[in-house]
Motif scaffolding. Structure first.
Motif, mmCIF file in Angstrom:
data_model
loop_
_atom_site.group_PDB
_atom_site.id
_atom_site.type_symbol
_atom_site.label_atom_id
_atom_site.label_comp_id
_atom_site.label_asym_id
_atom_site.label_seq_id
_atom_site.Cartn_x
_atom_site.Cartn_y
_atom_site.Cartn_z
ATOM 1 N N UNK A 1 -4.032 3.931 10.673
ATOM 2 C CA UNK A 1 -3.501 2.633 10.143
ATOM 3 C C UNK A 1 -2.214 2.722 9.261
ATOM 4 N N UNK A 2 -2.615 3.438 8.199
ATOM 5 C CA UNK A 2 -1.605 3.641 7.269
ATOM 6 C C UNK A 2 -0.134 4.285 7.894
ATOM 7 N N UNK A 3 -0.419 5.235 8.696
ATOM 8 C CA UNK A 3 0.798 5.770 9.370
ATOM 9 C C UNK A 3 1.671 4.898 10.079
ATOM 10 N N UNK B 1 2.253 10.451 -0.991
ATOM 11 C CA UNK B 1 1.221 11.243 -0.159
ATOM 12 C C UNK B 1 1.905 11.876 0.907
ATOM 13 N N UNK C 1 0.803 -1.235 -0.060
ATOM 14 C CA UNK C 1 -0.044 0.114 0.110
ATOM 15 C C UNK C 1 0.894 1.165 -0.223
ATOM 16 N N UNK D 1 -4.547 7.813 7.141
ATOM 17 C CA UNK D 1 -5.217 7.497 8.210
ATOM 18 C C UNK D 1 -4.505 6.691 9.266
ATOM 19 N N UNK E 1 -4.774 -1.017 13.634
ATOM 20 C CA UNK E 1 -4.604 -1.804 12.617
ATOM 21 C C UNK E 1 -5.906 -2.597 12.395
ATOM 22 N N UNK F 1 0.925 4.913 -2.270
ATOM 23 C CA UNK F 1 0.723 6.229 -1.642
ATOM 24 C C UNK F 1 2.114 6.920 -1.413
#
Ligand SMILES: Nc1ncnc2c1ncn2[C@@H]1O[C@H](COP(=O)(O)OP(=O)(O)OP(=O)(O)O)[C@@H](O)[C@H]1O
Ligand SMILES: Nc1ncnc2c1ncn2[C@@H]1O[C@H](COP(=O)(O)OP(=O)(O)OP(=O)(O)O)[C@@H](O)[C@H]1O
Ligand SMILES: CC(C)C[C@H](N)C(=O)O
Ligand SMILES: [Mg+2]
Ligand SMILES: [Mg+2]
Lengths: 234, 289, 380, 260, 324
Positions: free
Chosen positions: A138-140, A130, A123, A136, A165, A127
């Motif tokens: 979780x993404x962090x 970005x 993922x 978000x 997560x 990104x």
């Protein structure tokens, strides 16, 4: 020789000691988990090991060398990577720049490392441009882990890597952690998703009010009634 | 027609002033970006740079342009010294402490200039330059050189920031100092570098200012607010925005004299700045480095 | 308990340069008097306070001198913006005389000071008239005026413009500038419009150099008319004699037949070295003499008594006494005679407002040197 | 109670929320789950008035509240917590909670100046309530600590505590369980239940802990890639192929809270 | 150096400090409580001073005025004018981030100073306004006090009142909300607080207090000119006082005013006592150097200020708290 041993650590943030004699040990290719109530001093212990907090008394040994109160930069050079619990990305940098920063001390070409991390967290590749601060929760967390992996660490210290997560990712993360460990990397992590964490852990510590309450293999701790009730949510 | 000539001529003056403001504003902007505080001693760093350049010329007898590198080294070292002696110790407190400290530092630097060089007015070279005339437009040779020097300095900085990882590390530091440390970014080195660059840029502004006008102990302090205005206009923390900010402020100040009592000239910079801030609270230029 | 004089001069801030030389002038006077027997048989003690060229600091320093140090009179301050608040909130309140050797603002003339504020420099209102006369004498018909935006600049510019036009000249453009700018080209372009013969520039060297340089480089003006603020050799060496030759100006100055001025210059050179170009040190020097004489005549260091005796020693009637003649002054006063001090900066006869009329030099730059063409009293 | 109708929001190229509609029924504890980055927090921020939607409409008890500021919504009974704790760092834990109650007389400067007695009296009532909440959350021992010095989990508890200080009617909880010790989380879920049944609070909560979701929430809505992909009771959701694939996975975490 | 002299100096010293302390308290309201970075104090200071002066001075041919109102009306006018100014500025800068607010306010203050210097009809421009009377000089004279003592009494009375109001505001829920806003805006907003309103209130009240300081300044000094409102003395000194004293703490603001003014003005004393005469021309810059260095020492050794901010005591509940 153990990868990491911390013995009898006392220390805190200037006031009273938060850590009161806690200690732990991590062997090469071992997953070690610290669990315990909020405010027990788990994060403090991680910081103390990583040199972010003055250890008042006690000793931290890494591959036999005394690294008590060494500078973080030293830690990174020796191959210890640390992902803190909060504020663990550079919000105004892009994802890729965050990863690049992870390898700041590595002078060699970082492209292959980037690829490795993208392979673990696909993922992030999507990104990459970005700004991390706009991702978000979780993404962090993924960015933060990815950043730590950029140095090819020998010891990976994770403070609540799965907080926030999704279940799928939690399981995946624990899988990844197992893989990482299989590469011969020692993993020391704090977890509140304690059951899953202990399930993959070789050993675990229960920390409460700055001291070791229990220390055992993962399965044994899980099986321990008192531990389960007091600290793992029954 | 006359108005047009006036506008062109004043714009040229504005660009010269703008070049000087730009060099100062980039430094202010960079320091703000990394260390998160408005550096009030920046003007006095300019002064130090200008005077060091002067002394260098006096001692070596080299041509006037040597003041630039000499001043830059002098101010960079001063900035470094100030940081190590003072700012370093309060870096972890709130930015406002640093701001007040930098204000105190401005006093210290200014009084040092007075103690070393005295309160008198100096200039780099006696005499004046005759302008080149293009029709009714006058251009002074020095102005071409000043603009050129400013462009070169900015270009060099651009290369440095984009061709090295240090640039990104600087931004990382400005985001989160603790995390930068954890990541192994040598925070202290990055900060030192920031001061070296900021000091050198300030000196660039100071020397060019000295060439265009004269040297006094308060020269830098006096130009500080327009420099801030330029930095703000460009979006503080964004060095490239500072270029546009500097030019706009410079031109606006000069052109305003057409319409306004000149003693209101300094207010022009502020009024523009405040107006821009109100309309676009993030400065006129979006986007980062 | 001997006479204590408080010197209020800026050793920091914008007027620092003038502060240092003024203080030298004050010291010189004190040393001379002390060497010649002192006041009332005792040495004068000098206390100084830094006004920082700021009203807040100036008042605080004055207050400290007046109370803790217990001085009997002030010399100073320099900037009118400091002198006036000191007079209003310290001198008047504490009841001690204050003589400024530099504050030239016309406001001082009719300030509500309960007659405690005096000055040994003429008001800018007079100098403006003198300057107009000089400009007409030099044959200027049409001039532009650019003046520093403070009371000094404004006062001179207004007085000059009025007098110049009254004498048939034209003021083509007039504008004020804010000090401390790095470029004055916009201002110059504004006043340079419509072809005038020259620029009347009223200001201090700090910005003056920049303005003159930018005026020449931009081709705005070739000829300049200055006031005392810009009468300085530095100015000429920085710009170049070839460009400055022919520049004219005005400055407060004692009439040439005044031996006091010569004595002052010699004595200054002996004590402090080369006589600097800055004005106002001779007037500060005179202020000390006047205070000392007043105390001596009063026979006491009482503050109000000193104030009450100032006019008597400063002006006629009486035997003329010049700088450096302290012993003689002592003898005359001893003998009960009236004296009339004629200072280094002029006759210093205080009028009812505490002002002095003053005489002015018409000076010109010739071959890179400042030459006094003549010294005169302006006609009303 | 809260009605979300066709709400969309894009950030640059990312369609964070894509035409989402659902309703939070009065008295319910509604769950919102979905993969990381699905747009859940963004949707919360829209409802809570921190972000304006590109299109769509939010209503609270029938009234349109689209675009209202958070403080206005607060007074209409809508409060929220943050996914990343937002504490008042240099205030003590106790003060953090004391700030919250609405309508304190002392928030009016003139009353604070001239009606001190009334202000003090109210303050001591507020304080009593604060202490109850602190006891409940088991953080009384850090009551006088600066909030910025709390541990990560303690901050989450504090955030939750702030919602307990209000007379809210509808509460949005963004991941109340992340980083909170499971034993304590058990208690928190009891509290939520109690607030719900005894005080009639309506909850809408985002959570990745399936234990908590299954225990508390009905119905549960699932978002993925900005869009709503499933709704229903948790037992049904579990069977949804799409949800299993995108969110739950087959592992232990996804199976948590399943009826054993 | 007799006692009477020292006493007389102390009167002026404390008047001075009192005025600056009032400014520092006003700033504390804005910065210490709310985190509003106003570095345009000089602007409010000047508006207060000039308003009171214009209202109270006798007629003059040079500028508007001749209203000849009494001291208290002047003060009230100053407070109202600076509050209005604060309202306008606070309103237009409401959306600005901390650092931008800072630069905007200093820009506005400098612009105001230029307006004062140029709009001669209003303020007599660079020539300044004189004939501003000390408060109730006749009354105090009748009591056998000098006008300086009278000023001190008046300033002290205002200082006490301001301190009381500001301190009570700080301890009140109002102050608590302000601190919450300072710490975290979104959270304060989520807690139902109308951030804009609270910030504006604090800004306006702080501005009004600064205006009051200006009025007292005008009446003590008796003369106003734009030079008094340059950033150094009009703004920075106040900041230095607050930060060195301890921002957020009202006692800190008071202590800061005393300590910094002692350093500022006492350093000269030290210089003149210790430096040989031949150094006299260097004494000015040396003194400023000393001030700068001392300031750094305070900031490095006490970064929270001499009296760091403390949370106000919360009301005792009566309920006994079991220890854990
Ligand atoms: N201000 C913003 N600008 C740009 N993109 C944003 C912004 N806020 C959120 N996003 C993006 O929108 C998407 C939805 O984010 P959101 O925070 O709503 O996810 P989430 O469902 O709460 O995830 P998580 O469970 O991980 O917290 C993410 O991809 C995120 O990167
Ligand atoms: N920066 C700090 N300054 C002072 N005290 C602190 C600081 N950070 C943490 N503490 C205190 O130290 C104690 C232990 O905190 P720590 O962060 O180690 O807890 P933890 O075990 O990681 O808890 P959690 O699971 O909630 O993250 C807490 O009581 C906290 O209040
Ligand atoms: C020292 C001088 C330049 C002072 C000036 N004449 C004034 O009255 O302000
Ligand atoms: Mg923790
Ligand atoms: Mg979220």
């Amino acid at each position: 020789m153990s990868l990491l041993t911390a013995t009898d650590i006392y220390g805190g943030y200037g006031g009273a000691d938060i850590l009161k004699g806690a200690g732990l040990r991590v062997e090469t290719d071992e997953i070690v988990v610290i669990v315990g109530p909020n405010g027990a001093g788990k994060s403090t212990m991680m910081k103390a090991i990583f040199g972010l907090l003055r250890v008042r008394t006690g000793q931290v040994l890494y591959q036999g060398d005394d690294i008590t109160n060494a500078k973080p930069e030293q830690m990174v050079r020796r191959g210890i990577a640390y992902v803190p619990q909060e504020k663990n990305v550079f919000p105004s940098l892009t994802v890729e720049e965050n990863l690049e920063m992870g390898a700041f001390l590595m002078s060699r070409d970082i492209k292959p490392r980037l690829e490795k991390v993208y392979a673990v967290f696909p993922k992030l590749r999507d990104r990459r441009r970005q700004q991390a601060g706009l991702m978000s929760g979780g993404e962090r967390q993924m960015v933060a882990m990815g950043r730590a992996l950029m140095i090819d660490p020998k010891l990976l210290m994770l403070d609540e890597p799965t907080a926030g997560l999704s279940p799928l990712l939690i399981d995946e993360t624990f899988e990844r952690i197992k893989e990482i460990q299989a590469l011969g990397i020692g993993v020391l992590m704090v977890e509140q998703n304690a059951k899953q964490a202990l399930a993959i852990a070789h050993r675990g510590y229960v920390l409460a009010t700055g001291t070791n309450r229990h220390e055992d293999t993962g399965p044994n701790l899980l099986a321990n009634r008192e531990v389960a009730e007091m600290f793992l949510g029954g | 027609m006359d108005l047009l000539i006036d506008l062109v001529q004043l714009s040229i003056y504005g660009i010269v002033l703008g070049s000087i403001l730009t060099l100062g504003a980039i430094g202010v902007s960079m320091i703000f970006g990394i260390l998160r505080f408005a550096h009030f001693a920046h003007g006095d760093l300019m002064t130090i740079g200008a005077y060091v350049g002067l002394s260098f010329l006096v001692f070596t007898g080299l041509p006037i342009w040597w003041a630039l590198p000499a001043g830059m080294i002098g101010a960079a070292l001063t900035a470094l010294l100030v940081d190590q002696a003072v700012y370093k110790h309060i870096r972890r407190t709130q930015p406002v402490i640093l701001l007040i400290s930098s204000f105190g530092m401005a006093l210290v630097l200014r009084s040092l200039v007075q103690l070393i060089w005295g309160p008198n007015v100096y200039s780099y070279s006696g005499g004046i330059q005759r302008p080149w005339w293009f029709g009714e437009i006058a251009i002074v040779p020095n102005h071409v050189w000043i603009l050129l020097a400013a462009v070169l300095i900015v270009a060099a900085l651009h290369l440095f920031l984009t061709r090295t990882r240090m640039g990104k590390a600087m931004r990382a530091m400005s985001d989160n100092m603790d995390l930068a440390l954890i990541t192994g970014i040598p925070a202290e080195r990055v900060i030192m570098l920031t001061w070296i660059l900021g000091g050198a840029l300030a000196a660039g502004a100071g020397v060019l200012l000295g060439m265009d006008s004269r040297l006094t102990p308060t020269m830098g302090w006096n130009i500080l607010l327009p420099v801030f205005a330029a930095a703000i206009l460009g979006g503080i923390g964004r060095p490239y925005g500072a270029i546009a900010g500097g030019m706009i402020i410079g031109m606006a100040m000069e052109i305003s004299t057409l319409f306004l009592e000149p003693s209101y000239k300094p207010a022009v910079a502020f009024v523009i700045m405040v107006a821009v801030l109100i309309v676009r609270p993030q400065g006129i230029f979006k986007g980062t480095l | 308990d001997g006479l204590r004089i408080g010197a209020l001069v800026p050793t920091t801030g914008d007027l620092q340069v003038y502060g240092e030389t003024s203080l030298n002038g004050i010291r010189l006077a004190v040393d001379e008097i002390n060497a010649a027997g002192g006041v009332l048989g005792e040495n004068i003690r000098l206390r100084s306070g830094d006004t920082q060229t700021s009203p807040q600091a100036g008042v605080d320093a004055a207050q400290r001198l007046a109370t803790i140090e217990g001085v009997h009179a002030f010399v100073g301050a320099l900037a009118s913006g400091v002198t006036i608040p000191v007079a209003q909130s310290v001198s008047r309140q504490e009841g001690l005389a204050q003589i400024s050797g530099a504050s030239t603002s016309p406001v001082i003339t009719d300030l509500d000071d309960d007659d405690f504020l005096f000055r040994t420099v003429p008001s800018d209102a007079f100098q403006g008239v003198a300057l107009a006369q000089i400009a007409r004498d030099e044959g200027f018909e049409s001039l532009a005026v650019l003046y520093i935006n403070n009371d000094y600049g404004l006062g001179l510019a207004e007085a000059f413009s009025e007098a110049f036009e009254a004498q048939g000249g034209t003021i083509a453009n007039s504008a004020s500038y804010e000090p401390g700018q790095s470029s004055y080209r916009g201002e110059l372009r504004r006043v340079g419009r419509g072809g005038t013969e020259g620029l009347v520039l009223i200001g201090y060297p700090e910005n003056g150099q920049t303005i003159v340089r930018q005026a020449l480089e931009g081709g705005f003006f070739e000829r300049f008319v200055f006031t005392d603020g810009l009468r300085s050799p530095e100015m000429i060496s920085a710009i170049g004699a070839e460009f400055m030759d022919g520049t004219i100006g005005s400055a407060p100055r004692a009439l040439d037949d005044n031996p006091g001025a010569q004595h002052f210059r010699d004595a200054y050179r002996e004590q402090h070295g080369e006589v600097p170009p800055q004005p106002f040190m001779d007037s500060a020097y005179d202020a000390v003499y006047l205070i000392a004489l007043a105390a001596q005549r009063a026979g006491t260091t009482d503050r109000v008594a000193i104030r009450d005796n100032l006019r008597a020693v400063a002006g006629p009637p009486g035997e003329r006494v010049y700088p450096g003649e302290w012993r003689r002054a002592l003898e005359l006063l001893e003998a009960g005679e009236e004296i009339n001090y004629e200072g280094a900066s002029g006759s210093v006869d205080f009028d009812e407002n505490g002002d002095v009329p003053g005489t002015f030099a018409h000076w010109r730059v010739e071959n890179g040197e400042i030459v006094d063409v003549r010294v005169f009293a302006p006609e009303e | 109670m809260i009605k979300i109708e066709h709400v969309s929001k894009a950030f640059g190229g990312i369609q964070a929320v894509d035409d989402v509609s659902f309703e939070v029924a009065e008295g319910s504890i509604t769950g919102l789950i979905g993969p990381n980055g699905a747009g859940k927090s963004t949707l919360f921020n829209i409802v809570a008035g921190l972000i304006r939607p590109d299109s769509g409409r939010i209503s609270l008890e029938g009234r349109d509240i689209t675009g209202r500021r958070p403080h206005q919504l607060f007074h209409q009974g809508l409060v929220r917590t943050f996914q990343i704790p937002h504490e008042f760092s240099r205030m003590t834990v106790r003060e953090n909670l004391m700030v919250v109650p609405a309508g304190q007389a002392g928030e009016n400067l003139f009353k604070a100046w001239f009606r001190w007695g009334q202000v003090r009296e109210q303050d001591s009532k507020v304080l009593e309530r604060v202490d109850e909440v602190l006891d409940f959350l088991e953080i009384s021992h850090v009551a006088d600590e600066l909030a910025g010095n709390l541990s990560g989990g303690q901050k989450k508890l504090l955030d939750l505590g702030r919602t307990m200080m209000t007379d809210a009617r509808a509460v949005l909880l963004d991941e109340p369980g992340a980083g909170v010790n499971r034993t304590l989380l058990g208690k928190i879920s009891e509290a939520i239940q109690r607030l719900n049944t005894e005080r009639g609070y309506t909850f809408c909560l985002i959570e990745h802990d399936m234990d908590l979701i299954s225990k508390l929430c009905d119905p549960v809505h699932v978002m993925a890639n900005g869009a709503l992909i499933a709704s229903g009771p948790m037992s049904e959701i579990r069977q949804n192929e799409q949800v299993r694939e995108a969110y739950l996975g087959g592992g232990a975490s996804g199976r948590m809270g399943e009826q054993r | 150096m007799e006692f009477a002299g020292i006493a007389a100096y102390l009167v002026s010293f404390f008047t001075f400090v009192g005025i600056y302390a009032i400014l520092a308290l006003g700033l504390n309201m804005q910065w210490g409580f709310t985190g509003q970075f106003n570095i345009g104090i000089a602007g409010f200071f000047a508006v207060g001073a000039y308003t009171s002066a214009i209202l109270t001075v006798p007629e003059s041919p040079w500028h508007v005025g001749g209203f000849g109102h009494t001291f208290l009306i002047g003060v009230a006018g100053a407070v109202i004018a600076s509050a209005l100014l604060g309202l306008i500025i606070g309103w237009i800068t409401a959306r600005l981030r901390t650092d931008y607010l800072a630069i905007a306010t200093i820009g506005i203050a400098e612009t105001l100073r230029l307006v004062i210097a140029n709009e001669t009809w209003l303020t007599n421009g660079v020539r300044g306004m004189s004939r501003i009377e000390r408060p109730y000089a006749d009354f105090f004279q009748a009591l056998g006090l000098t006008s300086a003592m009278g000023s001190l009494i008046v300033v002290t009375a205002f200082l006490v009142a301001v301190y009381f109001l500001v301190e009570r505001a700080r301890q009140s829920p109002w102050g608590r909300v302000l601190r919450a806003i300072r710490e975290n805006e979104p959270a304060a907003e989520a807690a139902g607080k109308n951030i804009g309103r609270f910030r504006l209130e604090a800004f306006v009240v702080g501005s009004a207090i600064m205006g009051l300081g200006g009025a007292l300044y005008a009446h003590y000094f008796g003369f106003l000119s734009p030079e008094a409102f340059l950033p150094l003395y009009g703004t920075f000194l106040v900041w230095v006082m607050l930060i060195a004293g301890g921002s957020g703490n009202n006692k800190g603001a008071l202590l800061g005013a005393v300590v910094i003014w002692i350093i500022w003005s006492g350093s000269e004393f030290v210089m003149s006592a210790t430096l040989p005469d031949s150094w006299s021309s260097q004494s000015g810059p040396l003194r400023v150097l000393l001030i700068g260095v001392l300031l750094q020492v305070i900031l490095i050794t006490r970064p929270q200020g001499l009296l760091p901010e403390k949370a106000p005591k919360t009301v005792p509940t009566g309920r006994s708290r079991e220890s854990d």
